[in-house]
Design a protein around this motif. Sequence first.
Motif, PDB file in Angstrom:
ATOM      1  N   ALA A  87      57.436 -59.917 -47.694  1.00  0.00           N
ATOM      2  CA  ALA A  87      57.370 -58.774 -46.776  1.00  0.00           C
ATOM      3  C   ALA A  87      56.061 -58.740 -45.989  1.00  0.00           C
ATOM      4  CB  ALA A  87      57.572 -57.451 -47.526  1.00  0.00           C
ATOM      5  N   LEU A  88      55.441 -59.929 -45.799  1.00  0.00           N
ATOM      6  CA  LEU A  88      54.188 -59.944 -45.045  1.00  0.00           C
ATOM      7  C   LEU A  88      54.409 -59.595 -43.578  1.00  0.00           C
ATOM      8  CD1 LEU A  88      52.296 -62.931 -46.645  1.00  0.00           C
ATOM      9  CD2 LEU A  88      51.553 -60.559 -46.580  1.00  0.00           C
ATOM     10  N   ASP A  89      55.623 -59.889 -43.080  1.00  0.00           N
ATOM     11  CA  ASP A  89      55.927 -59.464 -41.716  1.00  0.00           C
ATOM     12  C   ASP A  89      55.967 -57.944 -41.637  1.00  0.00           C
ATOM     13  OD1 ASP A  89      58.189 -59.586 -43.389  1.00  0.00           O
ATOM     14  OD2 ASP A  89      59.542 -59.524 -41.680  1.00  0.00           O
ATOM     15  N   PHE A  90      56.405 -57.318 -42.726  1.00  0.00           N
ATOM     16  CA  PHE A  90      56.493 -55.860 -42.730  1.00  0.00           C
ATOM     17  C   PHE A  90      55.119 -55.212 -42.926  1.00  0.00           C
ATOM     18  CE2 PHE A  90      58.074 -51.634 -43.749  1.00  0.00           C
ATOM     19  CZ  PHE A  90      59.150 -51.548 -42.888  1.00  0.00           C
ATOM     20  N   ALA A  91      54.144 -56.000 -43.356  1.00  0.00           N
ATOM     21  CA  ALA A  91      52.796 -55.449 -43.540  1.00  0.00           C
ATOM     22  C   ALA A  91      52.281 -54.857 -42.233  1.00  0.00           C
ATOM     23  CB  ALA A  91      51.842 -56.536 -44.037  1.00  0.00           C
ATOM     24  N   PHE A  92      52.497 -55.580 -41.122  1.00  0.00           N
ATOM     25  CA  PHE A  92      52.031 -55.076 -39.835  1.00  0.00           C
ATOM     26  C   PHE A  92      52.757 -53.785 -39.474  1.00  0.00           C
ATOM     27  CE2 PHE A  92      51.268 -59.675 -39.583  1.00  0.00           C
ATOM     28  CZ  PHE A  92      49.904 -59.647 -39.368  1.00  0.00           C
ATOM     29  N   ILE A  93      54.079 -53.802 -39.672  1.00  0.00           N
ATOM     30  CA  ILE A  93      54.866 -52.605 -39.357  1.00  0.00           C
ATOM     31  C   ILE A  93      54.389 -51.432 -40.205  1.00  0.00           C
ATOM     32  CG2 ILE A  93      57.176 -51.605 -39.512  1.00  0.00           C
ATOM     33  CD1 ILE A  93      58.333 -54.282 -38.710  1.00  0.00           C
ATOM     34  N   ALA A  94      54.179 -51.685 -41.520  1.00  0.00           N
ATOM     35  CA  ALA A  94      53.770 -50.604 -42.416  1.00  0.00           C
ATOM     36  C   ALA A  94      52.396 -50.058 -42.025  1.00  0.00           C
ATOM     37  CB  ALA A  94      53.767 -51.102 -43.862  1.00  0.00           C
ATOM     38  N   VAL A  95      51.445 -50.955 -41.744  1.00  0.00           N
ATOM     39  CA  VAL A  95      50.101 -50.478 -41.387  1.00  0.00           C
ATOM     40  C   VAL A  95      50.127 -49.694 -40.083  1.00  0.00           C
ATOM     41  CG1 VAL A  95      47.807 -51.191 -40.655  1.00  0.00           C
ATOM     42  CG2 VAL A  95      48.859 -52.262 -42.625  1.00  0.00           C
ATOM     43  N   PHE A  96      50.827 -50.223 -39.082  1.00  0.00           N
ATOM     44  CA  PHE A  96      50.859 -49.530 -37.796  1.00  0.00           C
ATOM     45  C   PHE A  96      51.591 -48.192 -37.920  1.00  0.00           C
ATOM     46  CE2 PHE A  96      50.368 -53.838 -35.491  1.00  0.00           C
ATOM     47  CZ  PHE A  96      48.987 -53.722 -35.580  1.00  0.00           C
ATOM     48  N   THR A  97      52.619 -48.151 -38.771  1.00  0.00           N
ATOM     49  CA  THR A  97      53.315 -46.877 -39.010  1.00  0.00           C
ATOM     50  C   THR A  97      52.350 -45.875 -39.644  1.00  0.00           C
ATOM     51  OG1 THR A  97      55.392 -48.059 -39.336  1.00  0.00           O
ATOM     52  CG2 THR A  97      55.297 -45.795 -40.142  1.00  0.00           C
ATOM     53  N   ALA A  98      51.627 -46.335 -40.663  1.00  0.00           N
ATOM     54  CA  ALA A  98      50.670 -45.453 -41.344  1.00  0.00           C
ATOM     55  C   ALA A  98      49.599 -44.964 -40.371  1.00  0.00           C
ATOM     56  CB  ALA A  98      50.030 -46.191 -42.519  1.00  0.00           C
ATOM     57  N   ALA A 100      44.759 -60.084 -45.058  1.00  0.00           N
ATOM     58  CA  ALA A 100      45.627 -61.007 -45.797  1.00  0.00           C
ATOM     59  C   ALA A 100      46.841 -61.408 -44.963  1.00  0.00           C
ATOM     60  CB  ALA A 100      46.071 -60.362 -47.108  1.00  0.00           C
ATOM     61  N   SER A 101      47.480 -60.415 -44.326  1.00  0.00           N
ATOM     62  CA  SER A 101      48.648 -60.722 -43.500  1.00  0.00           C
ATOM     63  C   SER A 101      48.265 -61.552 -42.286  1.00  0.00           C
ATOM     64  CB  SER A 101      49.327 -59.435 -43.030  1.00  0.00           C
ATOM     65  OG  SER A 101      49.731 -58.693 -44.128  1.00  0.00           O
ATOM     66  N   VAL A 102      47.141 -61.196 -41.668  1.00  0.00           N
ATOM     67  CA  VAL A 102      46.686 -61.952 -40.495  1.00  0.00           C
ATOM     68  C   VAL A 102      46.447 -63.415 -40.899  1.00  0.00           C
ATOM     69  CG1 VAL A 102      44.749 -62.241 -38.892  1.00  0.00           C
ATOM     70  CG2 VAL A 102      45.731 -59.981 -39.264  1.00  0.00           C
ATOM     71  N   GLY A 103      45.816 -63.620 -42.063  1.00  0.00           N
ATOM     72  CA  GLY A 103      45.557 -64.976 -42.542  1.00  0.00           C
ATOM     73  C   GLY A 103      46.839 -65.742 -42.818  1.00  0.00           C
ATOM     74  N   ALA A 104      47.807 -65.070 -43.460  1.00  0.00           N
ATOM     75  CA  ALA A 104      49.079 -65.730 -43.782  1.00  0.00           C
ATOM     76  C   ALA A 104      49.799 -66.170 -42.509  1.00  0.00           C
ATOM     77  CB  ALA A 104      49.960 -64.785 -44.596  1.00  0.00           C
ATOM     78  N   TYR A 105      49.808 -65.276 -41.494  1.00  0.00           N
ATOM     79  CA  TYR A 105      50.455 -65.656 -40.239  1.00  0.00           C
ATOM     80  C   TYR A 105      49.666 -66.727 -39.516  1.00  0.00           C
ATOM     81  CZ  TYR A 105      54.516 -62.981 -40.603  1.00  0.00           C
ATOM     82  OH  TYR A 105      55.735 -62.571 -41.028  1.00  0.00           O
TER      83      TYR A 105
END
Lengths: 228, 101
Positions: free
Chosen positions: A160-171, A17-22
């Motif tokens: 917060a879609l920009d934070f989606a990448f940060i959150a996933v990579f953190t997880a 979803a985030s990749v698509g939005a970006y």
Amino acid sequence: MFREFRIGFIANLPLAASVGAYGSVLGVLASQKGIGWGELLLMNLSIFAGSAQFVMVEMWMPPLPIVEITLAVLVINFRYLLIGASLRPVFHGTSLGHKFAMMHLVADENWAVTMAAHHRGEASTGFLFGGGVCILSAWCSGTMLGHGFGAVIRDPEAYALDFAFIAVFTALAVSLWRGKKDIAPWLAAIVFAVAGEKLLPGKWYILVGGIGGALVSACQHKEENNES
Amino acid sequence: MNPDFNMTVFLTIAMAAMVTYGLRVGGLLLAERLPSSGRFRTFMDALPGTILLSLVAPGIVSAGTWGCAAALCTALCTYLTRNVFLSMVVGMGVVAVQRNL
């Protein structure tokens, strides 16, 4: 192979979803620059690297500065040298042709998901490739929608879609945790990356943090040998 | 549109694609020629974690206190549940709530 492909595809869906939005944001920028949808699709399929494509579109001004654009892409994507190197255990025992075929669809997202799966002993090149196809589909759909109809989500930051990448990579980083021996290398990586981002241009901080942290780990290895 | 322009477009994209693919494949093939034991092995084994942290650390710091709080919630959630998707939703939720307050 198909089963692994499917598992890898599904494992990457949370990121799609985030990749698509970006992608849709890039599609809008590209159409403003007069880049045709065919050219954009060709970029997606042949380059398949989000941040590099954003910079390319930014620099897109006829007459195209080929050398400058190529150099910029080289610098931004230099991290793929490390990412490719870190995939060695996943590709262990595969043929050269298999490597050449599977390495194209390696993005930050499906690489990270694959490394986390590898940590649990569940990764394979099929898993990696399935994830790549998932991310590529989302990326192509997003960019084409953005190019044709405008941004799907005009302001990804508000959701917060920009934070989606940060959150996933953190997880995913947390799921790569190997215990106490990671404390010093991880702290070093964070310090090097944050300092690098402040002091160096572009994306060099990823290399500085990644290599710096791993070097600390290598130093620890030496100490262990001395003790024993 | 004259044909020269299209040729340049094609060349630009082709160059960028070759550079990117070269780095991806080059990294893998290079790693195979390097030693797979000892200190270098330790270096390579640590690399996935340190690259991931380097990808996110500056972004978390520049997102300020709330960014750090969101990242901590994400990390804690992953540690407790091992569920990456749930952890992502938790982290995004914290940031989205703060931005729309």
